[in-house]
Design a protein around this motif. Sequence first.
Motif, PDB file in Angstrom:
ATOM      1  N   GLY A  61      48.344  27.310   4.415  1.00 48.35           N
ATOM      2  CA  GLY A  61      48.060  25.898   4.291  1.00 48.35           C
ATOM      3  C   GLY A  61      46.729  25.664   3.657  1.00 48.35           C
ATOM      4  O   GLY A  61      46.001  26.579   3.305  1.00 48.35           O
ATOM      5  N   GLY A  62      46.401  24.417   3.472  1.00 47.49           N
ATOM      6  CA  GLY A  62      45.144  24.060   2.856  1.00 47.49           C
ATOM      7  C   GLY A  62      43.983  24.310   3.778  1.00 47.49           C
ATOM      8  O   GLY A  62      44.128  24.569   4.957  1.00 47.49           O
ATOM      9  N   PRO A  63      42.782  24.241   3.248  1.00 50.39           N
ATOM     10  CA  PRO A  63      41.622  24.539   4.041  1.00 50.39           C
ATOM     11  C   PRO A  63      41.264  23.478   5.048  1.00 50.39           C
ATOM     12  O   PRO A  63      40.407  23.655   5.878  1.00 50.39           O
ATOM     13  N   GLY A  64      41.927  22.397   5.017  1.00 60.55           N
ATOM     14  CA  GLY A  64      41.606  21.355   5.986  1.00 60.55           C
ATOM     15  C   GLY A  64      41.819  19.999   5.358  1.00 60.55           C
ATOM     16  O   GLY A  64      42.478  19.843   4.357  1.00 60.55           O
ATOM     17  N   GLY A  65      41.266  18.977   5.929  1.00 64.74           N
ATOM     18  CA  GLY A  65      41.392  17.672   5.346  1.00 64.74           C
ATOM     19  C   GLY A  65      42.281  16.786   6.175  1.00 64.74           C
ATOM     20  O   GLY A  65      42.751  17.116   7.248  1.00 64.74           O
ATOM     21  N   ALA A  66      42.560  15.615   5.592  1.00 64.52           N
ATOM     22  CA  ALA A  66      43.282  14.607   6.350  1.00 64.52           C
ATOM     23  C   ALA A  66      44.711  14.997   6.635  1.00 64.52           C
ATOM     24  O   ALA A  66      45.286  14.603   7.634  1.00 64.52           O
ATOM     25  N   SER A  67      45.342  15.814   5.706  1.00 59.78           N
ATOM     26  CA  SER A  67      46.750  16.137   5.884  1.00 59.78           C
ATOM     27  C   SER A  67      46.979  17.352   6.757  1.00 59.78           C
ATOM     28  O   SER A  67      48.107  17.695   7.041  1.00 59.78           O
ATOM     29  N   ALA A  68      45.916  18.050   7.139  1.00 66.22           N
ATOM     30  CA  ALA A  68      46.082  19.312   7.862  1.00 66.22           C
ATOM     31  C   ALA A  68      46.328  19.070   9.342  1.00 66.22           C
ATOM     32  O   ALA A  68      45.752  18.187   9.940  1.00 66.22           O
ATOM     33  N   ARG A  69      47.233  19.899   9.900  1.00 67.76           N
ATOM     34  CA  ARG A  69      47.483  19.948  11.338  1.00 67.76           C
ATOM     35  C   ARG A  69      47.779  18.573  11.949  1.00 67.76           C
ATOM     36  O   ARG A  69      47.082  18.101  12.819  1.00 67.76           O
ATOM     37  N   LYS A  70      48.828  17.939  11.441  1.00 71.32           N
ATOM     38  CA  LYS A  70      49.172  16.652  12.030  1.00 71.32           C
ATOM     39  C   LYS A  70      50.661  16.551  12.366  1.00 71.32           C
ATOM     40  O   LYS A  70      51.102  15.540  12.899  1.00 71.32           O
ATOM     41  N   VAL A 125      58.090  15.285  -4.233  1.00 66.07           N
ATOM     42  CA  VAL A 125      57.850  14.996  -2.808  1.00 66.07           C
ATOM     43  C   VAL A 125      56.858  15.994  -2.220  1.00 66.07           C
ATOM     44  O   VAL A 125      55.910  15.615  -1.512  1.00 66.07           O
ATOM     45  N   CYS A 126      57.059  17.291  -2.511  1.00 69.72           N
ATOM     46  CA  CYS A 126      56.181  18.320  -1.941  1.00 69.72           C
ATOM     47  C   CYS A 126      54.769  18.240  -2.523  1.00 69.72           C
ATOM     48  O   CYS A 126      53.801  18.561  -1.832  1.00 69.72           O
ATOM     49  N   THR A 127      54.652  17.822  -3.777  1.00 69.47           N
ATOM     50  CA  THR A 127      53.333  17.723  -4.401  1.00 69.47           C
ATOM     51  C   THR A 127      52.487  16.640  -3.738  1.00 69.47           C
ATOM     52  O   THR A 127      51.256  16.754  -3.663  1.00 69.47           O
ATOM     53  N   LEU A 128      53.136  15.607  -3.246  1.00 65.32           N
ATOM     54  CA  LEU A 128      52.404  14.490  -2.647  1.00 65.32           C
ATOM     55  C   LEU A 128      51.919  14.787  -1.230  1.00 65.32           C
ATOM     56  O   LEU A 128      51.206  13.976  -0.658  1.00 65.32           O
ATOM     57  N   GLY A 129      52.332  15.926  -0.649  1.00 67.65           N
ATOM     58  CA  GLY A 129      51.751  16.316   0.631  1.00 67.65           C
ATOM     59  C   GLY A 129      52.754  16.431   1.755  1.00 67.65           C
ATOM     60  O   GLY A 129      53.916  16.025   1.658  1.00 67.65           O
ATOM     61  N   ALA A 130      52.272  16.985   2.878  1.00 66.37           N
ATOM     62  CA  ALA A 130      53.126  17.265   4.025  1.00 66.37           C
ATOM     63  C   ALA A 130      53.574  15.994   4.737  1.00 66.37           C
ATOM     64  O   ALA A 130      54.638  15.976   5.361  1.00 66.37           O
ATOM     65  N   GLY A 131      52.777  14.932   4.674  1.00 70.38           N
ATOM     66  CA  GLY A 131      53.156  13.693   5.351  1.00 70.38           C
ATOM     67  C   GLY A 131      54.431  13.105   4.765  1.00 70.38           C
ATOM     68  O   GLY A 131      55.369  12.750   5.495  1.00 70.38           O
ATOM     69  N   LEU A 132      54.472  12.983   3.426  1.00 66.69           N
ATOM     70  CA  LEU A 132      55.674  12.470   2.780  1.00 66.69           C
ATOM     71  C   LEU A 132      56.846  13.415   2.985  1.00 66.69           C
ATOM     72  O   LEU A 132      57.980  12.980   3.191  1.00 66.69           O
ATOM     73  N   TYR A 133      56.567  14.712   2.951  1.00 64.18           N
ATOM     74  CA  TYR A 133      57.627  15.695   3.183  1.00 64.18           C
ATOM     75  C   TYR A 133      58.232  15.523   4.576  1.00 64.18           C
ATOM     76  O   TYR A 133      59.453  15.588   4.741  1.00 64.18           O
ATOM     77  N   SER A 160      52.667  26.502   9.265  1.00 66.65           N
ATOM     78  CA  SER A 160      51.702  26.628  10.353  1.00 66.65           C
ATOM     79  C   SER A 160      50.402  25.887  10.067  1.00 66.65           C
ATOM     80  O   SER A 160      49.760  25.377  10.985  1.00 66.65           O
ATOM     81  N   GLY A 161      49.992  25.831   8.805  1.00 68.66           N
ATOM     82  CA  GLY A 161      48.749  25.154   8.476  1.00 68.66           C
ATOM     83  C   GLY A 161      48.820  23.648   8.594  1.00 68.66           C
ATOM     84  O   GLY A 161      47.795  22.968   8.524  1.00 68.66           O
ATOM     85  N   GLU A 162      50.038  23.088   8.771  1.00 65.91           N
ATOM     86  CA  GLU A 162      50.198  21.635   8.856  1.00 65.91           C
ATOM     87  C   GLU A 162      50.514  21.162  10.272  1.00 65.91           C
ATOM     88  O   GLU A 162      50.761  19.978  10.475  1.00 65.91           O
ATOM     89  N   LEU A 163      50.543  22.082  11.246  1.00 65.25           N
ATOM     90  CA  LEU A 163      50.975  21.734  12.600  1.00 65.25           C
ATOM     91  C   LEU A 163      49.786  21.390  13.487  1.00 65.25           C
ATOM     92  O   LEU A 163      48.686  21.903  13.308  1.00 65.25           O
ATOM     93  N   LYS A 164      50.043  20.539  14.464  1.00 69.54           N
ATOM     94  CA  LYS A 164      49.007  20.186  15.435  1.00 69.54           C
ATOM     95  C   LYS A 164      48.674  21.372  16.335  1.00 69.54           C
ATOM     96  O   LYS A 164      47.516  21.654  16.602  1.00 69.54           O
ATOM     97  N   ASP A 165      49.703  22.039  16.836  1.00 68.20           N
ATOM     98  CA  ASP A 165      49.518  23.158  17.769  1.00 68.20           C
ATOM     99  C   ASP A 165      50.442  24.302  17.359  1.00 68.20           C
ATOM    100  O   ASP A 165      51.517  24.478  17.940  1.00 68.20           O
ATOM    101  N   VAL A 184      43.716  25.581  -6.203  1.00 71.84           N
ATOM    102  CA  VAL A 184      43.329  24.175  -6.348  1.00 71.84           C
ATOM    103  C   VAL A 184      44.036  23.336  -5.287  1.00 71.84           C
ATOM    104  O   VAL A 184      45.248  23.461  -5.081  1.00 71.84           O
ATOM    105  N   VAL A 185      43.298  22.483  -4.618  1.00 75.54           N
ATOM    106  CA  VAL A 185      43.851  21.580  -3.611  1.00 75.54           C
ATOM    107  C   VAL A 185      43.361  20.165  -3.886  1.00 75.54           C
ATOM    108  O   VAL A 185      42.381  19.952  -4.605  1.00 75.54           O
ATOM    109  N   SER A 186      44.048  19.212  -3.324  1.00 72.78           N
ATOM    110  CA  SER A 186      43.615  17.820  -3.451  1.00 72.78           C
ATOM    111  C   SER A 186      42.472  17.541  -2.481  1.00 72.78           C
ATOM    112  O   SER A 186      42.085  18.395  -1.679  1.00 72.78           O
ATOM    113  N   ARG A 187      41.952  16.346  -2.531  1.00 78.34           N
ATOM    114  CA  ARG A 187      40.858  15.980  -1.641  1.00 78.34           C
ATOM    115  C   ARG A 187      41.278  16.051  -0.178  1.00 78.34           C
ATOM    116  O   ARG A 187      40.465  16.346   0.703  1.00 78.34           O
ATOM    117  N   GLY A 188      42.549  15.812   0.091  1.00 78.22           N
ATOM    118  CA  GLY A 188      43.040  15.875   1.465  1.00 78.22           C
ATOM    119  C   GLY A 188      43.457  17.261   1.902  1.00 78.22           C
ATOM    120  O   GLY A 188      43.936  17.438   3.011  1.00 78.22           O
TER     121      GLY A 188
END
Length: 538
Positions: A27-36, A92-100, A199-204, A298-302
């Motif tokens: 997953g990405g290094p962090g940001g708003a879309s990570a682990r939610k 859909v996948c390019t726009l992030g895990a939330g939309l996915y 795993s990088g997008e999950l809360k727990d 390369v990652v987005s700001r989120g």
Amino acid sequence: MASESSPLLAYRLLGEEGAALPANGAGGPGGASARKLSTFLGVVVPTVLSMFSIVVFLRIDATGPSGLRVLPQGYGWNLLYGSLLLGLVGGVCTLGAGLYARASFLTFLLVSGSLASVLISFVAVGPRDIRLTPRPGSNGSSLPPRFGHFTGFNSSTLKDNLGAGYAEDYTTGAVMNFASVFAVLFNGCTGIMAGANMSGELKDPSRAIPLGTIVAVAYTFFVYVLLFFLSSFTCDRTLLQEDYGFFRAISLWPPLVLIGIYATALSASMSSLIGASRILHALARDDLFGVILAPAKVVSRGGNPWAAVLYSWGLVQLVLLAGKLNTLAAVVTVFYLVAYAAVDLSCLSLEWASAPNFRPTFSLFSWHTCLLGVASCLLMMFLISPGAAGGSLLLMGLLAALLTARGGPSSWGYVSQALLFHQVRKYLLRLDVRKDHVKFWRPQLLLLVGNPRGALPLLRLANQLKKGGLYVLGHVTLGDLDSLPSDPVQPQYGAWLSLVDRAQVKAFVDLTLSPSVRQGAQHLLRISGLESNSHPLP
């Protein structure tokens, strides 16, 4: 279906899905879309949809004679249909895990509704004859029309379907066997790692991955068994072998099955593509393949790794050029089996090494299950396609050699060192000085080195004298630990080990801190040795 050129998205031929799970989570290094993402949206839904992608609706040609007849047919057109669907999935996948996650939940509802209609149809629809797609004759003429039979619940139908009865696959002309059927159906059971790839997008992750995966596997297993039972109880063998799209023919509302086909293909493709991109991004961040995967960092700001999604999209687009499902089914299955065997082998190595940080919470886990998994994967690989199995193992060996030559990140840790420590410790504990005998005497040399810069010839001479015995390089650093802020000896070990490598000698290194060289030499004489109750070296 009448042709085998249906979009490959239905098979989720995204090779990276079965790859080994990165240690730091893909997953990405962090940001708003990570682990939610929750356990349901992040693990259960992707895993269920991925595992439903092929077995539930089999291989219905949704754009061919059994599907949307108004669409033009042909290799080029089917490639265009697949590319357009892949573009939608990639967007859909390019726009992030939330939309996915939202798109996956919507498709989950559509698939559940379609599946419910199929299950109800088995009970609500009465017996009927279903016209099969005409086959061309030997001289190009069409054979007389043939019919399959939906008998309703009939014990005779079930009895007739119990045997294997392998026949010719009407889409390829090849005679099926256990290995070929396993290769095709196995592709529908490969979504088990869909949640782990997120795993990088999950809360727990530590709780969501095992719980969600077990729930999803149990649910899909129940549905599979139910569908297999209902199909074998109500459809004769001719219908099952000659019409892979018989669900539409027996459905109360056939368009709902078609909706389920597209929803399943899209959801499985999204799950595979986003999971593959996370793994690819993790590989790029670890710099395992240098400039080849550098843009995937390369990652987005989120924190969304959109560049890795584009990488994965390009790889899948190449796979679409194959055009036929069964053409790649065996190869893809072998690659999946290699990936699963690698995961089992990793767990087996950690278990055998008794790594203290490897504490699986699954109560039924043991090294026996890991070994059984590795053996089963290797066996099925060679049963399905010996050539593809040998080629995949060779490719994996070349990749391992490449990574070893490049040198992986030192922060990873090497399981080989843990295995060596475990074995060396076990056998050192078996050494007993009370059982020493003169017949098996070996020299034990302790060479005190003051200035390593000028001692290289002496190091090599002592190495020749040891003749299979114990060879220890000792060095005394003058000082008093009580008056120093830290131990000055520990940082020196790396330089001394480099000296051993450069001199090409088989020696251990022992360093000590002492107020005098005499005292230090006495320390080294008493602490050097292999036995657990080591005596002073002679």
